[in-house]
Scaffold this motif. Structure first.
Motif, short mmCIF file in Angstrom:
data_model
loop_
_atom_site.label_atom_id
_atom_site.label_comp_id
_atom_site.label_asym_id
_atom_site.label_seq_id
_atom_site.Cartn_x
_atom_site.Cartn_y
_atom_site.Cartn_z
N MET A 3 -1.08 8.98 13.45
CA MET A 3 -2.08 8.17 12.81
C MET A 3 -1.93 6.81 13.34
N ALA A 17 2.99 1.01 8.84
CA ALA A 17 4.04 2.02 8.58
C ALA A 17 3.35 3.51 8.41
N MET A 18 3.25 4.20 9.37
CA MET A 18 2.62 5.52 9.45
C MET A 18 3.29 6.57 10.65
N LYS A 63 -9.32 -0.63 5.95
CA LYS A 63 -10.31 -1.31 4.95
C LYS A 63 -10.33 -2.93 5.28
N SER A 71 0.78 -1.41 -0.06
CA SER A 71 0.00 -0.16 -0.03
C SER A 71 0.89 1.25 -0.07
N ALA A 72 0.27 2.26 0.12
CA ALA A 72 0.78 3.60 -0.41
C ALA A 72 1.61 4.42 0.85
N SER A 73 2.39 3.81 1.31
CA SER A 73 3.33 4.42 2.56
C SER A 73 4.72 4.92 1.88
N VAL A 74 5.20 5.81 2.62
CA VAL A 74 6.58 6.25 2.05
C VAL A 74 7.77 5.07 2.42
N THR A 130 -2.13 -1.53 -4.29
CA THR A 130 -3.28 -0.40 -4.17
C THR A 130 -3.07 0.45 -5.29
N GLU A 168 -3.31 3.68 -5.15
CA GLU A 168 -2.22 4.74 -4.60
C GLU A 168 -0.75 4.44 -4.69
N ALA A 169 -0.47 2.95 -4.35
CA ALA A 169 0.72 2.38 -4.13
C ALA A 169 1.66 2.58 -5.77
N THR A 189 -0.64 0.87 5.20
CA THR A 189 -1.09 2.20 5.72
C THR A 189 -2.47 2.26 6.61
N ALA A 190 -2.37 3.04 7.41
CA ALA A 190 -3.52 3.23 8.19
C ALA A 190 -4.86 2.94 7.45
N HIS A 191 -4.95 3.55 6.18
CA HIS A 191 -6.08 3.44 5.41
C HIS A 191 -6.38 1.69 5.11
N ILE A 192 -5.25 1.00 4.56
CA ILE A 192 -5.42 -0.69 4.14
C ILE A 192 -5.99 -1.06 5.47
N PHE A 204 3.45 5.63 -6.35
CA PHE A 204 4.80 5.54 -5.77
C PHE A 204 5.61 4.91 -6.39
C1 LIG Z 1 4.51 11.18 0.33
C2 LIG Z 1 3.14 10.22 0.98
C3 LIG Z 1 3.59 9.40 2.15
C4 LIG Z 1 2.64 8.63 2.69
N1 LIG Z 1 3.01 7.81 3.69
C5 LIG Z 1 1.98 7.13 4.46
C6 LIG Z 1 2.45 6.16 5.29
O1 LIG Z 1 3.56 5.92 5.61
N2 LIG Z 1 1.48 5.69 6.11
C7 LIG Z 1 0.17 5.89 5.91
O2 LIG Z 1 -0.89 5.56 6.54
N3 LIG Z 1 -0.18 6.77 4.79
C8 LIG Z 1 0.61 7.54 4.18
N4 LIG Z 1 0.24 8.32 3.29
C9 LIG Z 1 -1.23 8.38 2.78
C10 LIG Z 1 -1.59 7.43 2.03
O3 LIG Z 1 -0.88 7.38 0.76
C11 LIG Z 1 -3.13 7.65 1.75
O4 LIG Z 1 -3.82 7.45 2.86
C12 LIG Z 1 -3.66 6.62 0.80
O5 LIG Z 1 -4.98 6.92 0.43
C13 LIG Z 1 -3.35 5.23 1.22
O6 LIG Z 1 -3.85 4.47 0.09
P1 LIG Z 1 -3.79 2.73 0.30
O7 LIG Z 1 -3.81 2.43 1.54
O8 LIG Z 1 -4.85 2.22 -0.72
O9 LIG Z 1 -2.52 2.31 -0.45
C14 LIG Z 1 1.51 9.12 2.55
C15 LIG Z 1 0.72 9.92 1.53
C16 LIG Z 1 1.82 10.54 0.63
C17 LIG Z 1 1.54 11.74 -0.31
#
Ligand SMILES: Cc1cc2nc3c(=O)[nH]c(=O)nc-3n(C[C@H](O)[C@H](O)[C@H](O)COP(=O)(O)O)c2cc1C
Length: 398
Positions: free
Chosen positions: A129, A124-125, A98, A14-17, A41, A43-44, A92-95, A47
């Protein structure tokens, strides 16, 4: 041939740094013999391009829930069936939210919902969060349902702050994934393993020691955790990383090692404690270590007087007869004869015999070839294999 050859991991990303860590994880998993497929995902994919995951995993990547047939003709149901374990790294917190609430709107959540296999999550967040009650409730819900979490660490976060939420180390995530492949046959047992060499001080800057790397003892402690034991590692000086899930206690000398073992025995409940003496403990120590650095003297020779260290196994068995002892014998000659004498003298359940005169096995090697000698005289030869596999084959006998 590795013990994980052909085992299948579906890696949900998922979309974490911390997403780059998943690339290293794929490399490490494949090195251990795992086959890896990746689901991303949406969003991933902003990245890192799916192309990189495709190239690292040597498999087509699952990127779109609406284009299932393009995924090598395999639906998400089949992908979920294919996997032995689903690992979500980074999560991520988001996944996490979900998954806790049964969403199925992206490749990761859809495949996870469709699977009844073991699942493991490495969050990872940002710390706010992570500590948010919503995230904590979601994590608690998933834990209750059997999801395994590789807890994040306190560390530097992407937002230039320090706090909890920094993803666990890749090596630990890999170990945690591996641990899901073992039967928990050692639940309820405490296994104390000693490892590495001891250092016996000559003066504040010099010591007597030996070549033991600690790899065998570390592998045993890791495997004891994998098999469900309360695993405690008492290690002499070593650069090796603490094994995942293991309580590591560092010591220097043989006397410190003995004290640390006794402390741990006192802390444990009475039942089912095993002590595995994989450390190469110095038999001798300087009788009177110098308080000051010994200077080069006008005479050509320095005579060091050595005295015996206590025999740790023997002392423990005498004081705590309920402890079950497993010994290691690093011999260079009359291997079986010397090992058999040790079983009786030290009250061991069995002894693991190494031929340290061979360069391809033993001390610093990742592999080992050992013979187990049991107290009834039976022997079992284990052919050349990784120390991880040796550890598994030893622990099977507890
Ligand atoms: C540069 C960047 C870094 C991010 N890093 C994180 C992270 O480490 N952990 C996290 O929960 N969300 C992080 N986010 C927010 C998530 O990308 C965002 O909540 C996204 O909707 C998650 O989508 P996914 O869970 O479907 O991959 C970051 C956003 C950006 C723009």
């Amino acid at each position: 041939m590795s013990m994980f050859d052909g085992k299948k991991i579906l890696l949900g990303v998922s979309a974490s740094v911390s997403i780059y860590k998943s690339c290293e994880l794929i490399r490490q998993l494949r090195k251990e013999g795992f086959e890896v497929k990746v689901a991303l995902t949406k969003e991933a994919q902003s990245f890192i391009s799916p192309l990189l995951f495709e190239s690292l995993s040597s498999n087509k990547v699952y990127t779109d829930v609406l284009e299932e047939n393009s995924y090598m003709g395999v639906s998400h149901i089949e992908l979920a069936k294919w996997a032995d374990v689903i690992a979500i790294v980074p999560a991520t917190a988001h996944i996490i939210a979900k998954l806790a609430h049964g969403f199925a709107d992206c490749p990761v959540s859809l495949a996870t919902l469709a699977s009844d296999k073991p699942k493991i999550i490495a969050p990872a967040m940002n710390s706010k969060m992570y500590e948010n009650i919503a995230t904590q409730d979601n994590i608690a819900l998933l834990k209750k349902r059997g999801f395994v979490f590789v807890e994040p660490m306190v560390g530097e976060l992407a937002c230039n702050s320090v706090g909890v939420g920094h993803i666990a180390e890749v090596e630990d995530i890999k170990e945690a994934i591996e641990s899901l492949f073992f039967e928990k046959s050692l639940v309820g047992k405490t296994i104390i393993t000693t490892a590495s060499s001891t250092q016996e001080e000559i003066d504040p800057v010099r010591y007597i020691s030996n070549h033991s790397s600690g790899k065998m003892g570390f592998a045993i402690a890791q495997m004891a955790f994998n098999m469900g034991a309360n695993s405690i590692l008492i290690s002499g000086p070593s650069n090796l990383k603490a094994p995942y899930g293991v309580n590591r206690i560092n010591v220097k000398s043989a006397l410190e090692m003995l004290k640390a073992i006794e402390n741990q025995i006192r802390l444990c409940s009475k039942n089912d404690i095993y002590l595995i003496m994989a450390a190469a403990v110095s038999d001798f120590k300087p009788k009177q270590p110098s308080a000051q650095k010994i200077k080069r003297q006008s005479k050509d020779m320095l005579i060091l007087e050595l005295e015996q260290n206590p025999d740790i196994s023997k002392s423990i068995k005498e004081k705590y007869p309920h402890i079950k002892l497993i010994g290691f014998a690093a011999e260079t000659n009359d291997l079986i004869g010397n090992a058999t004498i040790k079983i009786e003298k030290k009250g061991l359940e069995f002894i693991v015999l190494n031929d340290v005169s061979r360069k391809d096995i033993g001390f610093d090697s990742p592999n080992n070839e050992v013979t187990i000698i049991f107290k009834d005289g039976k022997t079992k030869n284990l052919p050349l294999m990784s120390k991880k596999e040796v550890a598994y084959n030893i622990l099977k006998h507890l």
